[in-house]
Design a protein around this motif. Structure first.
Motif, PDB file in Angstrom:
ATOM      1  N   THR A   1       1.844  13.905   3.325  1.00 47.95           N
ATOM      2  CA  THR A   1       1.138  13.793   2.049  1.00 47.95           C
ATOM      3  C   THR A   1       0.288  15.028   1.760  1.00 47.95           C
ATOM      4  OG1 THR A   1       1.016  11.391   2.357  1.00 47.95           O
ATOM      5  CG2 THR A   1      -0.445  12.357   0.711  1.00 47.95           C
ATOM      6  N   GLY A   2      -0.408  15.511   2.789  1.00 46.01           N
ATOM      7  CA  GLY A   2      -1.319  16.631   2.569  1.00 46.01           C
ATOM      8  C   GLY A   2      -0.633  17.974   2.479  1.00 46.01           C
ATOM      9  N   ILE A   3       0.307  18.261   3.389  1.00 45.61           N
ATOM     10  CA  ILE A   3       0.944  19.570   3.444  1.00 45.61           C
ATOM     11  C   ILE A   3       2.145  19.664   2.514  1.00 45.61           C
ATOM     12  CG2 ILE A   3       2.016  21.281   4.946  1.00 45.61           C
ATOM     13  CD1 ILE A   3      -0.966  20.790   5.491  1.00 45.61           C
ATOM     14  N   ARG A   4       3.036  18.686   2.587  1.00 45.10           N
ATOM     15  CA  ARG A   4       4.259  18.784   1.794  1.00 45.10           C
ATOM     16  C   ARG A   4       4.004  18.548   0.306  1.00 45.10           C
ATOM     17  NH1 ARG A   4       9.297  15.269   3.760  1.00 45.10           N
ATOM     18  NH2 ARG A   4       8.913  16.587   5.586  1.00 45.10           N
ATOM     19  N   TYR A   5       3.154  17.553  -0.027  1.00 42.83           N
ATOM     20  CA  TYR A   5       2.938  17.211  -1.428  1.00 42.83           C
ATOM     21  C   TYR A   5       1.618  17.749  -1.984  1.00 42.83           C
ATOM     22  CZ  TYR A   5       6.756  14.006  -0.427  1.00 42.83           C
ATOM     23  OH  TYR A   5       7.963  13.473  -0.039  1.00 42.83           O
ATOM     24  N   GLY A   6       0.788  18.352  -1.132  1.00 42.38           N
ATOM     25  CA  GLY A   6      -0.438  18.979  -1.608  1.00 42.38           C
ATOM     26  C   GLY A   6      -1.520  18.017  -2.059  1.00 42.38           C
ATOM     27  N   LYS A   7      -1.473  16.763  -1.619  1.00 40.72           N
ATOM     28  CA  LYS A   7      -2.507  15.781  -1.989  1.00 40.72           C
ATOM     29  C   LYS A   7      -3.589  15.785  -0.895  1.00 40.72           C
ATOM     30  CE  LYS A   7       0.863  12.801  -4.329  1.00 40.72           C
ATOM     31  NZ  LYS A   7       1.484  11.451  -4.379  1.00 40.72           N
ATOM     32  N   PHE A   8      -4.395  16.847  -0.906  1.00 46.66           N
ATOM     33  CA  PHE A   8      -5.337  17.056   0.186  1.00 46.66           C
ATOM     34  C   PHE A   8      -6.408  15.971   0.240  1.00 46.66           C
ATOM     35  CE2 PHE A   8      -3.924  21.367  -1.156  1.00 46.66           C
ATOM     36  CZ  PHE A   8      -3.163  21.655  -0.036  1.00 46.66           C
ATOM     37  N   GLU A   9      -6.928  15.565  -0.915  1.00 46.65           N
ATOM     38  CA  GLU A   9      -7.985  14.559  -0.920  1.00 46.65           C
ATOM     39  C   GLU A   9      -7.454  13.198  -0.489  1.00 46.65           C
ATOM     40  OE1 GLU A   9      -6.450  16.003  -3.365  1.00 46.65           O
ATOM     41  OE2 GLU A   9      -6.757  15.078  -5.326  1.00 46.65           O
ATOM     42  N   TYR A  10      -6.227  12.891  -0.861  1.00 45.74           N
ATOM     43  CA  TYR A  10      -5.611  11.622  -0.481  1.00 45.74           C
ATOM     44  C   TYR A  10      -5.354  11.583   1.027  1.00 45.74           C
ATOM     45  CZ  TYR A  10      -2.366   7.647  -0.779  1.00 45.74           C
ATOM     46  OH  TYR A  10      -1.740   6.426  -0.629  1.00 45.74           O
ATOM     47  N   ALA A  11      -4.832  12.688   1.558  1.00 42.87           N
ATOM     48  CA  ALA A  11      -4.578  12.773   2.996  1.00 42.87           C
ATOM     49  C   ALA A  11      -5.883  12.714   3.793  1.00 42.87           C
ATOM     50  CB  ALA A  11      -3.830  14.070   3.319  1.00 42.87           C
ATOM     51  N   THR A  12      -6.944  13.343   3.274  1.00 41.92           N
ATOM     52  CA  THR A  12      -8.246  13.292   3.948  1.00 41.92           C
ATOM     53  C   THR A  12      -8.787  11.872   3.970  1.00 41.92           C
ATOM     54  OG1 THR A  12      -8.713  15.537   3.165  1.00 41.92           O
ATOM     55  CG2 THR A  12     -10.576  14.261   3.984  1.00 41.92           C
ATOM     56  N   ALA A  13      -8.606  11.143   2.876  1.00 39.55           N
ATOM     57  CA  ALA A  13      -9.068   9.751   2.807  1.00 39.55           C
ATOM     58  C   ALA A  13      -8.341   8.896   3.844  1.00 39.55           C
ATOM     59  CB  ALA A  13      -8.845   9.194   1.407  1.00 39.55           C
ATOM     60  N   ILE A  14      -7.029   9.111   4.012  1.00 39.42           N
ATOM     61  CA  ILE A  14      -6.273   8.347   5.015  1.00 39.42           C
ATOM     62  C   ILE A  14      -6.746   8.700   6.418  1.00 39.42           C
ATOM     63  CG2 ILE A  14      -3.969   7.853   5.923  1.00 39.42           C
ATOM     64  CD1 ILE A  14      -2.850   8.656   3.188  1.00 39.42           C
ATOM     65  N   GLY A  15      -6.990   9.988   6.655  1.00 35.74           N
ATOM     66  CA  GLY A  15      -7.489  10.412   7.959  1.00 35.74           C
ATOM     67  C   GLY A  15      -8.851   9.821   8.273  1.00 35.74           C
ATOM     68  N   LEU A  16      -9.726   9.744   7.267  1.00 32.35           N
ATOM     69  CA  LEU A  16     -11.058   9.156   7.475  1.00 32.35           C
ATOM     70  C   LEU A  16     -10.944   7.653   7.723  1.00 32.35           C
ATOM     71  CD1 LEU A  16     -14.097   9.500   7.532  1.00 32.35           C
ATOM     72  CD2 LEU A  16     -14.130   9.262   5.036  1.00 32.35           C
ATOM     73  N   PHE A  17     -10.041   7.001   7.003  1.00 33.70           N
ATOM     74  CA  PHE A  17      -9.790   5.572   7.237  1.00 33.70           C
ATOM     75  C   PHE A  17      -9.346   5.339   8.677  1.00 33.70           C
ATOM     76  CE2 PHE A  17      -6.485   2.339   7.640  1.00 33.70           C
ATOM     77  CZ  PHE A  17      -7.147   1.196   7.214  1.00 33.70           C
TER      78      PHE A  17
END
Length: 319
Positions: free
Chosen positions: A278-294
């Protein structure tokens, strides 16, 4: 109301004495502090400084405004993840893989350490220890390449044996039903020897007089192991169990990513691979960060909960 008890003031002489003792301790152990310095710097630079980026999980990120200049989004990305179809799929896959690893791979180093402790031939014992440690130093890239070479339908030893038995060659790495066994047993092969080091160290700390007393009473090796060795290393087992449960959402990113195939994607997509995708391939950095924090918050809750239960029922805990 009762008056508060005033704390006795520390005299100037006592302060001077404390400072002198501190200087003496620093001079005496300066080499130890010097060795610790690189670890502290590494911890600050690579573990604590990047934590400022957690704020990205609560932002609608824009490249031109940066992390701290982007507008706030609140819990938008967390709600999006929890309500997405990928949520239950990734959580389920992650928990299935980590649960299987916990059931199979957690007791294996304990068993190996107990078996090695009973070996009296030192040369054989050291040989087994060395051979069991070596896979830990092999990269997952190399391990998966070895597995591919063994299971390939084009000259792999596994399919050669199948063809000798009159069966057709199959691409095991692409089989959906083979994914979980491959993940669990490759992890077991790679990490069992290294994990046994902790338990072997704990076993060496057991008082030998306990074994002598037990042998005088007629106890054999099995009873000594069951009633002396295992209870004596139970604290170590409990602490390692707490840490293992705390990592329930860490399925092993590099291993899973290399073993993923289009045929097994439905059971191999875990939180770690989904975050990177999600973060690297699709560039959704904030979404990927939210999943990582979860994931991090869930792991913290698991550690705290497991620590509470082990303290309550086994009197073992990290704090």
């Amino acid at each position: 109301m009762a008056k508060a008890i005033a704390k006795p003031a520390i005299s100037a002489e006592q302060k001077q004495k404390n400072k002198k003792q501190l200087r003496i301790q620093i001079k005496r152990h300066w080499m130890l502090y010097l060795f610790l310095l690189p670890c502290i710097v590494w911890l600050l630079v690579f573990c604590y400084t990047p934590m400022a980026g957690i704020v990205l999980a609560f932002k609608n990120y824009r490249f031109d405004l940066g992390i701290f200049g982007s507008e706030w989004a609140g819990l938008k990305h967390f709600r999006k993840f929890v309500t997405s179809p990928e949520f239950w799929m990734t959580i389920k896959n992650t928990l299935v893989i980590t649960s299987l690893k916990l059931v199979v791979c957690f007791p294996a180093p304990i068993i190996l350490a107990l078996l090695l402790n009973e070996v009296k031939a030192e040369r054989f014992k050291k040989t087994v220890q060395t051979l069991s440690y070596l896979p830990n130093f092999v990269s997952w890239v190399v391990v998966v390449q070895l597995m591919t070479t063994i299971f390939t339908p084009y000259g792999g030893i596994f399919n050669d044996i199948r063809q000798m038995m009159g069966k057709e060659a199959i691409f095991v790495m692409g089989e959906k039903n083979a994914f979980l066994p491959l993940v669990v047993f490759s992890d077991l092969w790679k990490n069992v020897g290294w994990g046994s080091i902790v338990y072997l160290a704990a076993i060496t700390g057991v008082d030998q007089e306990l074994y002598e007393a037990a042998s005088i009473d007629g106890a054999g090796r099995w009873k000594c192991t069951l009633h002396i060795t295992i209870p004596e290393i139970s604290v170590t087992i409990g602490i390692m169990f707490i840490m293992a449960v705390g990592g329930m959402l860490n399925a092993g990113y590099d291993q899973i990513l290399l073993l993923q195939q289009p045929a097994n994607n439905q059971i191999s997509q875990v939180l770690d691979t989904y975050i990177i995708q999600t973060g690297i391939r699709y560039g959704k950095f904030e979404y990927a960060t939210a999943i990582g924090l979860f994931k991090s918050v869930f792991s913290l809750i698991m550690v705290a909960g497991t620590n509470y239960l082990t303290q309550k029922y086994a009197e073992v805990g990290l704090w």
